[in-house]
Design a protein around this motif. Structure first.
Motif, mmCIF file in Angstrom:
data_model
loop_
_atom_site.group_PDB
_atom_site.id
_atom_site.type_symbol
_atom_site.label_atom_id
_atom_site.label_comp_id
_atom_site.label_asym_id
_atom_site.label_seq_id
_atom_site.Cartn_x
_atom_site.Cartn_y
_atom_site.Cartn_z
ATOM 1 N N ASP A 126 -13.744 -11.592 77.230
ATOM 2 C CA ASP A 126 -13.472 -11.648 78.664
ATOM 3 C C ASP A 126 -12.542 -12.822 78.974
ATOM 4 O O ASP A 126 -12.466 -13.784 78.209
ATOM 5 C CB ASP A 126 -14.788 -11.817 79.418
ATOM 6 C CG ASP A 126 -14.682 -11.511 80.898
ATOM 7 O OD1 ASP A 126 -13.692 -10.891 81.320
ATOM 8 O OD2 ASP A 126 -15.599 -11.887 81.640
ATOM 9 N N PHE A 127 -11.822 -12.735 80.068
ATOM 10 C CA PHE A 127 -11.122 -13.868 80.646
ATOM 11 C C PHE A 127 -10.954 -13.603 82.130
ATOM 12 O O PHE A 127 -11.118 -12.487 82.593
ATOM 13 C CB PHE A 127 -9.789 -14.166 79.938
ATOM 14 C CG PHE A 127 -8.716 -13.126 80.061
ATOM 15 C CD1 PHE A 127 -7.682 -13.278 80.979
ATOM 16 C CD2 PHE A 127 -8.705 -12.010 79.225
ATOM 17 C CE1 PHE A 127 -6.666 -12.327 81.073
ATOM 18 C CE2 PHE A 127 -7.693 -11.068 79.314
ATOM 19 C CZ PHE A 127 -6.671 -11.221 80.239
ATOM 20 N N SER A 128 -10.676 -14.672 82.869
ATOM 21 C CA SER A 128 -10.617 -14.573 84.327
ATOM 22 C C SER A 128 -9.205 -14.735 84.847
ATOM 23 O O SER A 128 -8.379 -15.419 84.245
ATOM 24 C CB SER A 128 -11.517 -15.645 84.954
ATOM 25 O OG SER A 128 -12.858 -15.413 84.593
ATOM 26 N N LEU A 129 -8.977 -14.116 86.011
ATOM 27 C CA LEU A 129 -7.661 -14.109 86.642
ATOM 28 C C LEU A 129 -7.788 -14.426 88.118
ATOM 29 O O LEU A 129 -8.852 -14.243 88.714
ATOM 30 C CB LEU A 129 -7.024 -12.719 86.512
ATOM 31 C CG LEU A 129 -6.881 -12.125 85.132
ATOM 32 C CD1 LEU A 129 -6.520 -10.647 85.222
ATOM 33 C CD2 LEU A 129 -5.828 -12.874 84.345
ATOM 34 N N ILE A 130 -6.668 -14.855 88.692
ATOM 35 C CA ILE A 130 -6.566 -15.015 90.133
ATOM 36 C C ILE A 130 -5.293 -14.293 90.571
ATOM 37 O O ILE A 130 -4.285 -14.325 89.863
ATOM 38 C CB ILE A 130 -6.542 -16.510 90.544
ATOM 39 C CG1 ILE A 130 -6.666 -16.643 92.048
ATOM 40 C CG2 ILE A 130 -5.315 -17.220 90.002
ATOM 41 C CD1 ILE A 130 -6.968 -18.062 92.515
ATOM 42 N N ASP A 131 -5.367 -13.591 91.704
ATOM 43 C CA ASP A 131 -4.171 -12.895 92.176
ATOM 44 C C ASP A 131 -3.413 -13.756 93.176
ATOM 45 O O ASP A 131 -3.838 -14.873 93.509
ATOM 46 C CB ASP A 131 -4.508 -11.506 92.732
ATOM 47 C CG ASP A 131 -5.232 -11.520 94.064
ATOM 48 O OD1 ASP A 131 -5.370 -12.591 94.701
ATOM 49 O OD2 ASP A 131 -5.667 -10.436 94.481
ATOM 50 N N ALA B 11 -3.848 -16.267 84.718
ATOM 51 C CA ALA B 11 -5.129 -16.528 84.061
ATOM 52 C C ALA B 11 -5.703 -17.853 84.559
ATOM 53 O O ALA B 11 -4.967 -18.830 84.731
ATOM 54 C CB ALA B 11 -4.951 -16.561 82.553
ATOM 55 N N THR B 12 -7.002 -17.867 84.788
ATOM 56 C CA THR B 12 -7.692 -19.101 85.171
ATOM 57 C C THR B 12 -8.553 -19.625 84.033
ATOM 58 O O THR B 12 -9.132 -20.702 84.143
ATOM 59 C CB THR B 12 -8.559 -18.894 86.431
ATOM 60 O OG1 THR B 12 -9.507 -17.854 86.171
ATOM 61 C CG2 THR B 12 -7.698 -18.547 87.629
ATOM 62 N N THR B 13 -8.650 -18.842 82.966
ATOM 63 C CA THR B 13 -9.326 -19.269 81.743
ATOM 64 C C THR B 13 -8.400 -18.924 80.580
ATOM 65 O O THR B 13 -7.396 -18.237 80.765
ATOM 66 C CB THR B 13 -10.685 -18.548 81.555
ATOM 67 O OG1 THR B 13 -10.456 -17.132 81.505
ATOM 68 C CG2 THR B 13 -11.648 -18.871 82.681
ATOM 69 N N ALA B 14 -8.736 -19.387 79.406
ATOM 70 C CA ALA B 14 -7.910 -19.108 78.232
ATOM 71 C C ALA B 14 -7.837 -17.601 77.984
ATOM 72 O O ALA B 14 -8.834 -16.890 78.133
ATOM 73 C CB ALA B 14 -8.487 -19.804 77.006
ATOM 74 N N ILE B 15 -6.647 -17.135 77.632
ATOM 75 C CA ILE B 15 -6.454 -15.717 77.315
ATOM 76 C C ILE B 15 -6.747 -15.525 75.832
ATOM 77 O O ILE B 15 -6.092 -16.142 74.985
ATOM 78 C CB ILE B 15 -5.010 -15.267 77.625
ATOM 79 C CG1 ILE B 15 -4.685 -15.503 79.102
ATOM 80 C CG2 ILE B 15 -4.819 -13.800 77.252
ATOM 81 C CD1 ILE B 15 -3.206 -15.356 79.432
ATOM 82 N N PRO B 16 -7.708 -14.690 75.485
ATOM 83 C CA PRO B 16 -8.013 -14.455 74.069
ATOM 84 C C PRO B 16 -6.805 -13.892 73.321
ATOM 85 O O PRO B 16 -6.046 -13.083 73.858
ATOM 86 C CB PRO B 16 -9.154 -13.436 74.121
ATOM 87 C CG PRO B 16 -9.769 -13.628 75.476
ATOM 88 C CD PRO B 16 -8.618 -13.971 76.376
ATOM 89 N N ARG B 17 -6.644 -14.319 72.095
ATOM 90 C CA ARG B 17 -5.498 -13.899 71.275
ATOM 91 C C ARG B 17 -5.418 -12.394 71.081
ATOM 92 O O ARG B 17 -4.345 -11.859 70.843
ATOM 93 C CB ARG B 17 -5.551 -14.577 69.906
ATOM 94 C CG ARG B 17 -5.214 -16.024 69.961
ATOM 95 C CD ARG B 17 -5.183 -16.606 68.576
ATOM 96 N NE ARG B 17 -4.795 -18.002 68.641
ATOM 97 C CZ ARG B 17 -4.584 -18.738 67.585
ATOM 98 N NH1 ARG B 17 -4.729 -18.221 66.378
ATOM 99 N NH2 ARG B 17 -4.227 -19.989 67.722
#
Length: 169
Positions: free
Chosen positions: A35-40, A118-124
């Protein structure tokens, strides 16, 4: 001569360790999509896992990236072809996290694609320093398609992949 043998042995062990680590990382990545988090551009937060139950088209891009800019009209056309279908979500993620700039780009081109950062690290498994990169997730959140580099998203192949997974239970 003993030093050369010792150096070669050390190099072989290092390569073996790196290979073993890479194998275990990729094996674990295929069992559960991270998982990772995003902001629009409006300040709304979402996570990739919160979109389970929908097919998710994710494109990583930047306004300065020529291949990204070249493929964007076809991504917008693809999104428009699924307009009104709430079973598919399109995410364009600005890897530079310059939301005002990327939103202005989309508005200037009259594209209807939502812009995220992205507001958290994007998994590889999703993105690793190569843009454009596109990943499609099925309704269970599993990766079903992944490509690095520019592509024409008006191709029947992409439309078929999305349609088949949208229609699946």
């Amino acid at each position: 001569m003993k030093i050369i043998i010792a150096v070669h042995t050390l190099l072989m062990l290092t390569c073996f360790t790196i290979t073993a680590s890479a194998t275990s990382i990729s094996t674990s990545d295929t069992t559960t999509t991270p998982d990772f988090s995003l902001i629009d551009s409006n300040g709304k937060n979402i996570s990739i896992h919160s979109l389970q139950g929908k097919v998710v088209f994710i494109n990583f891009w930047a306004t300065w990236c020529q291949p990204c800019v070249q493929e964007m009209p076809s991504i917008n056309e693809l999104k428009e072809s699924f307009n009104g279908n709430d079973q598919v979500v399109f995410l364009t993620i600005d890897v530079d996290a310059e939301l005002p700039k990327s939103k202005a780009y989309m508005d200037n081109k009259h594209f209807t694609l939502p812009v995220y950062a992205a507001t958290t690290a994007i998994p590889r498994v999703f993105y690793y320093h190569s843009i454009p990169t596109t990943t499609i997730l099925d309704k269970n959140g599993e990766i079903i398609w992944h490509v690095e580099g520019g592509k024409d998203y008006t191709s029947p192949e992409i439309r078929r992949i999305l349609t088949e997974h949208i229609e699946s239970k």
